[in-house]
Design a protein around this motif. Structure first.
Motif, PDB file in Angstrom:
ATOM      1  N   SER A   1      39.909   7.707 -19.942  1.00 24.18           N
ATOM      2  CA  SER A   1      40.738   7.881 -18.745  1.00 24.18           C
ATOM      3  C   SER A   1      41.674   6.695 -18.559  1.00 24.18           C
ATOM      4  O   SER A   1      42.850   6.869 -18.191  1.00 24.18           O
TER       5      SER A   1
ATOM      6  N   ARG B   1      36.278  11.477 -14.156  1.00 24.39           N
ATOM      7  CA  ARG B   1      37.383  12.258 -14.739  1.00 24.39           C
ATOM      8  C   ARG B   1      36.984  12.799 -16.105  1.00 24.39           C
ATOM      9  O   ARG B   1      37.252  13.976 -16.422  1.00 24.39           O
TER      10      ARG B   1
ATOM     11  N   ASN C   1      36.438  16.800 -17.073  1.00 26.59           N
ATOM     12  CA  ASN C   1      37.253  17.385 -18.138  1.00 26.59           C
ATOM     13  C   ASN C   1      36.380  17.970 -19.249  1.00 26.59           C
ATOM     14  O   ASN C   1      36.728  18.986 -19.850  1.00 26.59           O
TER      15      ASN C   1
ATOM     16  N   ARG D   1      33.521  21.203 -11.860  1.00 19.76           N
ATOM     17  CA  ARG D   1      34.476  20.985 -10.777  1.00 19.76           C
ATOM     18  C   ARG D   1      34.317  22.069  -9.703  1.00 19.76           C
ATOM     19  O   ARG D   1      34.306  21.791  -8.503  1.00 19.76           O
TER      20      ARG D   1
ATOM     21  N   CYS E   1      43.006  10.357  -5.876  1.00 15.48           N
ATOM     22  CA  CYS E   1      42.254  11.565  -6.240  1.00 15.48           C
ATOM     23  C   CYS E   1      43.079  12.440  -7.182  1.00 15.48           C
ATOM     24  O   CYS E   1      42.550  13.017  -8.142  1.00 15.48           O
ATOM     25  N   GLU E   2      44.376  12.520  -6.914  1.00 13.26           N
ATOM     26  CA  GLU E   2      45.254  13.314  -7.779  1.00 13.26           C
ATOM     27  C   GLU E   2      45.361  12.690  -9.170  1.00 13.26           C
ATOM     28  O   GLU E   2      45.293  13.393 -10.191  1.00 13.26           O
TER      29      GLU E   2
ATOM     30  N   ASP F   1      42.259  13.309 -10.968  1.00 18.98           N
ATOM     31  CA  ASP F   1      41.929  14.739 -10.962  1.00 18.98           C
ATOM     32  C   ASP F   1      40.543  14.983 -10.377  1.00 18.98           C
ATOM     33  O   ASP F   1      39.715  15.716 -10.934  1.00 18.98           O
ATOM     34  N   VAL F   2      40.307  14.349  -9.232  1.00 16.93           N
ATOM     35  CA  VAL F   2      39.029  14.478  -8.524  1.00 16.93           C
ATOM     36  C   VAL F   2      39.284  15.189  -7.196  1.00 16.93           C
ATOM     37  O   VAL F   2      40.073  14.701  -6.371  1.00 16.93           O
ATOM     38  N   PRO F   3      38.663  16.343  -6.951  1.00 19.53           N
ATOM     39  CA  PRO F   3      38.847  17.011  -5.655  1.00 19.53           C
ATOM     40  C   PRO F   3      38.358  16.125  -4.509  1.00 19.53           C
ATOM     41  O   PRO F   3      37.217  15.662  -4.509  1.00 19.53           O
ATOM     42  N   ARG F   4      39.236  15.897  -3.556  1.00 17.73           N
ATOM     43  CA  ARG F   4      38.902  14.967  -2.476  1.00 17.73           C
ATOM     44  C   ARG F   4      37.692  15.432  -1.670  1.00 17.73           C
ATOM     45  O   ARG F   4      36.897  14.620  -1.180  1.00 17.73           O
TER      46      ARG F   4
END
Length: 462
Positions: free
Chosen positions: A105, A134, A138, A144, A196-197, A200-203
């Protein structure tokens, strides 16, 4: 009378203790933490076994008193897991802060490092939760959805235990723990939509962030959780004052040199800007921090406890003593354990002295930088390696602008967490320390330190 009980969730040990009304820690119970297994850069342990061991330590400590004093919790930073909401069973092992699977990452996001550092006060490094998470998401796309839908939960070790202690009702962490994830904006003390964006982590999968004190959270074991904070923050809270020209040098598995930041000031370039803790009124307390990586591993093959101050500065060989690369303010993974000349022909004791010099000089340079920026009049040494007289005297001789002391209070993290829970005055008012005797004047070491700085600067430019 007992004012508080504290629990310290360490990497190698789990401890609990009772704090008296007079501020003295006693009744300390210690149990080894479950072993961390290392496999190809992955560092993992049994999360459920860890939680059960922590429960047992806390119960044994509670059995020493009929009182139910407030609980202060402190935890290793950046270690985390994923677990099932319905059963509480871990989906992943406890993934250690030492784990480096997040390196992928970091490589992918290197162009965003300036933004990440601005928001978090930290470098983009695999040490933290976000880069590792992350990679996990992935590699396992279905995870997710389970996390976002609430079937699974994510958290650092403190979050997992608090969730268990509240019967699955509360999914929480404090600002000092959240600050070491690379997902929190240290200025707002909230999860950052931008971070978070980027990772790529949902808040919505992240726990609620609370201040470090004033929780008043009722637990199923009869205790009230009043404070929760990272272990390093707890140690700092117990050791130095927020408003004094003091620095703490902790030398253990790794090392850190830290000074509270004056109000409105920022850490110098390259240094970590650490959110130490957030009080119940929401006021955050920050510090500037320099770090040394894996110094205990460098010293492990040698009998360093037999080294004397007189063994230092006996030649003109220079050393860097961080096997995993230089920490803050340099962050140079390519500059690990190294010497300026071959050492294979030297006796082990001489090599040990060179390694100790490398640690002394790195600490002294960090202290110099922080002194130049903010002023330092007193330096306090803590951690297992600080018991070495050679290190004590070497640091004191190379940092002559400040008086150097060694903290003699045991279990600083436990003490800090307990004092925070009890609402007692924080800082150095109750610390126990002895001044380091530098011995007879010996200019050779400061002179070699000056030459070492020139050598290091050349290595950094190369």
């Amino acid at each position: 009378m007992i004012s508080a009980i504290a629990l310290d969730l360490g990497t190698t040990s789990i401890k609990a203790g009772l704090l008296s009304d007079g501020g003295t820690l006693g009744g300390v119970v210690v149990r080894a933490a479950p072993d961390v297994t290392a496999d190809g850069g992955r560092y993992e342990s049994d999360a459920l076994a860890y939680a059960e061991a922590a429960d047992a330590v806390l119960a044994e400590c509670m059995a020493q008193t009929v009182a139910r004093p407030p609980l202060g919790l402190c935890s290793q930073r950046s270690s985390f897991l994923i677990w099932e909401r319905a059963t509480g069973q871990p989906v992943t092992p406890l993934i250690s802060w030492q784990d480096d699977r997040g390196a992928e990452s970091c490589a992918m996001l290197c162009d965003e490092e300036a933004v990440i550092r601005e928001l978090t006060g930290l470098p983009l490094a695999a040490y933290y939760l976000a880069p590792k998470l992350r990679v996990l998401l992935n590699e396992n796309p279905s995870w997710r959805e389970r996390l976002a839908g609430g079937a699974w939960l994510l958290g650092t070790l403190d979050t997992f235990l608090i969730w268990r202690w509240t019967g699955g009702r509360r999914h929480l962490t404090d600002a000092s723990m959240a600050a070491r994830t690379l997902l929190m904006d240290i200025r707002s003390q909230q999860w950052s939509p931008l971070l978070c964006e980027l990772f790529d982590v949902p808040r919505q999968i992240l726990p609620e962030i609370r201040p470090s004190a004033g929780w008043a959270l009722q637990l199923m074991n009869g205790l009230t959780l009043q404070a929760s904070v990272s272990d390093q923050s707890a140690a700092l809270i117990a050791s130095i004052a927020t408003d004094q020209p003091e620095a703490l040098v902790n030398l253990g598995t790794g090392g850190f040199v830290i000074r509270y930041l004056p109000h409105g000031r920022s850490a110098p370039d390259g240094y970590l800007q650490t959110l130490v803790w957030q009080d119940k009124a929401g006021q955050a307390h920050f510090a500037a921090e320099g770090t040394l990586n894996s110094i205990a591993a460098a010293l492990a093959p040698y009998a360093v406890d037999t080294c004397r101050a007189e063994d230092l500065a006996c030649d003109d060989i220079f050393c860097l003593a961080e096997p995993s690369g230089l920490g803050a303010p340099y962050f140079r993974g390519d500059l690990g354990l190294s010497f300026s000349a071959p050492v294979e022909h030297l006796p082990p004791q001489r090599v040990a002295a060179l390694l100790l010099e490398g640690i002394i000089f790195r600490v002294a340079r960090i202290l110099e930088d922080l002194h130049r920026e903010f002023g330092i009049e007193r330096v306090y040494l803590s951690g297992g390696l600080s018991a070495l007289p050679c290190l004590q005297q070497g640091i004191a001789r190379c940092a002559p602008f400040a008086a150097t002391y060694r903290l003699t209070q045991p279990d600083a993290s436990l003490t800090g967490a307990a004092r925070l829970a009890a609402g007692m005055p924080l800082g150095g008012g109750s610390r126990s320390a002895e001044k380091v005797d530098t011995g007879r004047p010996a200019p050779q070491l400061p002179e070699k330190y000056a030459r070492w700085k020139v050598w290091l600067d050349g290595r950094l430019r190369a």
